[in-house]
Write a protein that holds these residues in place. Sequence first.
Motif, PDB file in Angstrom:
ATOM      1  N   LEU A 189       0.739  -1.294  -0.008  1.00 43.61           N
ATOM      2  CA  LEU A 189       0.008   0.025   0.044  1.00 43.61           C
ATOM      3  C   LEU A 189       0.946   1.422  -0.039  1.00 43.61           C
ATOM      4  O   LEU A 189       0.795   2.232  -0.832  1.00 43.61           O
ATOM      5  N   GLU A 190       1.764   1.172   0.775  1.00 44.77           N
ATOM      6  CA  GLU A 190       2.938   2.387   0.895  1.00 44.77           C
ATOM      7  C   GLU A 190       3.506   2.693  -0.223  1.00 44.77           C
ATOM      8  O   GLU A 190       3.812   3.679  -0.831  1.00 44.77           O
ATOM      9  N   CYS A 191       3.901   1.354  -0.761  1.00 47.05           N
ATOM     10  CA  CYS A 191       4.536   1.335  -2.155  1.00 47.05           C
ATOM     11  C   CYS A 191       4.195   2.087  -3.304  1.00 47.05           C
ATOM     12  O   CYS A 191       4.581   2.865  -3.952  1.00 47.05           O
ATOM     13  N   ILE A 192       2.746   1.729  -3.354  1.00 44.81           N
ATOM     14  CA  ILE A 192       2.042   2.491  -4.385  1.00 44.81           C
ATOM     15  C   ILE A 192       1.612   3.869  -4.164  1.00 44.81           C
ATOM     16  O   ILE A 192       1.885   4.616  -4.966  1.00 44.81           O
ATOM     17  N   LYS A 193       1.410   4.306  -3.001  1.00 42.19           N
ATOM     18  CA  LYS A 193       1.043   5.414  -2.478  1.00 42.19           C
ATOM     19  C   LYS A 193       2.110   6.380  -2.758  1.00 42.19           C
ATOM     20  O   LYS A 193       2.019   7.618  -3.062  1.00 42.19           O
ATOM     21  N   ARG A 194       3.436   5.829  -2.352  1.00 41.90           N
ATOM     22  CA  ARG A 194       4.498   7.003  -2.307  1.00 41.90           C
ATOM     23  C   ARG A 194       5.301   6.821  -3.512  1.00 41.90           C
ATOM     24  O   ARG A 194       6.257   7.167  -3.699  1.00 41.90           O
ATOM     25  N   ASN A 195       4.756   5.792  -4.640  1.00 46.66           N
ATOM     26  CA  ASN A 195       5.532   5.748  -6.001  1.00 46.66           C
ATOM     27  C   ASN A 195       6.959   5.011  -5.714  1.00 46.66           C
ATOM     28  O   ASN A 195       7.817   5.717  -6.385  1.00 46.66           O
ATOM     29  N   THR A 196       7.016   4.390  -4.838  1.00 49.30           N
ATOM     30  CA  THR A 196       8.332   3.962  -4.569  1.00 49.30           C
ATOM     31  C   THR A 196       8.518   2.461  -5.335  1.00 49.30           C
ATOM     32  O   THR A 196       8.751   1.494  -4.928  1.00 49.30           O
ATOM     33  N   TYR A 197       8.573   2.811  -6.923  1.00 47.62           N
ATOM     34  CA  TYR A 197       8.816   1.608  -7.558  1.00 47.62           C
ATOM     35  C   TYR A 197      10.144   0.714  -7.444  1.00 47.62           C
ATOM     36  O   TYR A 197      10.420  -0.260  -7.995  1.00 47.62           O
TER      37      TYR A 197
END
Length: 394
Positions: A189-197
């Motif tokens: 969830l945090e990866c997608i929200k924060r754009n941390t591809y």
Amino acid sequence: MTKITFLNLGNQPLANNYLSKKNINKKEKKYQLNVCVDKKTNLVSIKKTFSSKTMFNNKYPYRSSMSKTMTKSFKTLAQYIKKKYKPNIVLEIGSNDGAFIKNFKKNKTIGIEPCSNIEKLTKKLNYNTFSDYWSKKLAKKILKKFGKVDLIYSANTISHIKNLNEVFNAINVVLNDEGILIIEDPSLLECIKRNTYDQFYNEHIYVFSTIALENILKLHNLQIFKIEKLNIHGGSNRYFIKKSFSKRKINNSVIFNKKKENDYGLKKIITYRKFASRVKLSKIKLNKILSKIKKDNQKIIGYGATAKSTTILNYCNIGNTKIEYFLDTTKDKQNKYTPGTKIPILKYNNLIDDNIKYVFLGAWNFKNEIFKKEKVFIKRGGKFITHTPFPRII
């Protein structure tokens, strides 16, 4: 096929395969980094995987103890575990250089660390450590020697192991019926929200959501009973897991986390496709920022030649014409070059070069720790560049 590919991060090298001067011109092993989601389980994973032996061997460079953030987190958790659960034996899967198990008495710990160059660091201190990959066979060996264990801990390791069925079968072999499994991994969830591809690279086979992890655990009669949200690694979840028949109560944090993930749309493919579109824009914006700085005849260096930064540099085609060099505190990376992009990695030197005004944050997940450390650089007008949650100069 139940798996849908939603993100293509291009041709990538192995994230921790730092190049020496000797092999800088040799052809690197590369692969297409595609990310997919399983419609049935909602599990997000990379498509192409490599054997554990290729990735985790006697040249593995990562050291948990090098980060104050990590050592502090491990110490706080260890104190909580001792007070709350009073385990007789603690087993850690992926014990690295012992940053976690060193908080317990030597006769109360078992460490599993397949990278022999790191495992020997704890072996020398007389901790019970095994230089082996986690498996059912190893779990049986531990059971025979030590008996059942009360608590199993694993930070940023389970997501590195392809065969999750083997992982949880092995855990069931050695964990007490009322024992606890604690898993810590980056939050999808945090990866997608924060754009941390950049959470996606060859070692990060999975990035877990609570929804997906629960679906996998169910198959092994295991159940999440509590979740703690952590700021570590750009937003992680710490899952407290029990055997399904255990009478431990399910904490509200589990319901809350699942609701948040559902509300955000982690069960919908459109959510992943929108994320992929944002990643493409992120690449364009980051390159624009770097190009403008270079046009103004300013130098840019990198801070922390991390596995994560390998994904960014290669996906965005950022080489040594844009970033002069990286600084890193890890000895095994110093005087080498970044995988794929061949940017020199130098020994960390407190950002003392007055000609440097711009620093790209490779280790953005330790931003707060870095900012505290680099007060002098910031005071004299130094600026950091980051890609998350969108490319910008801080």
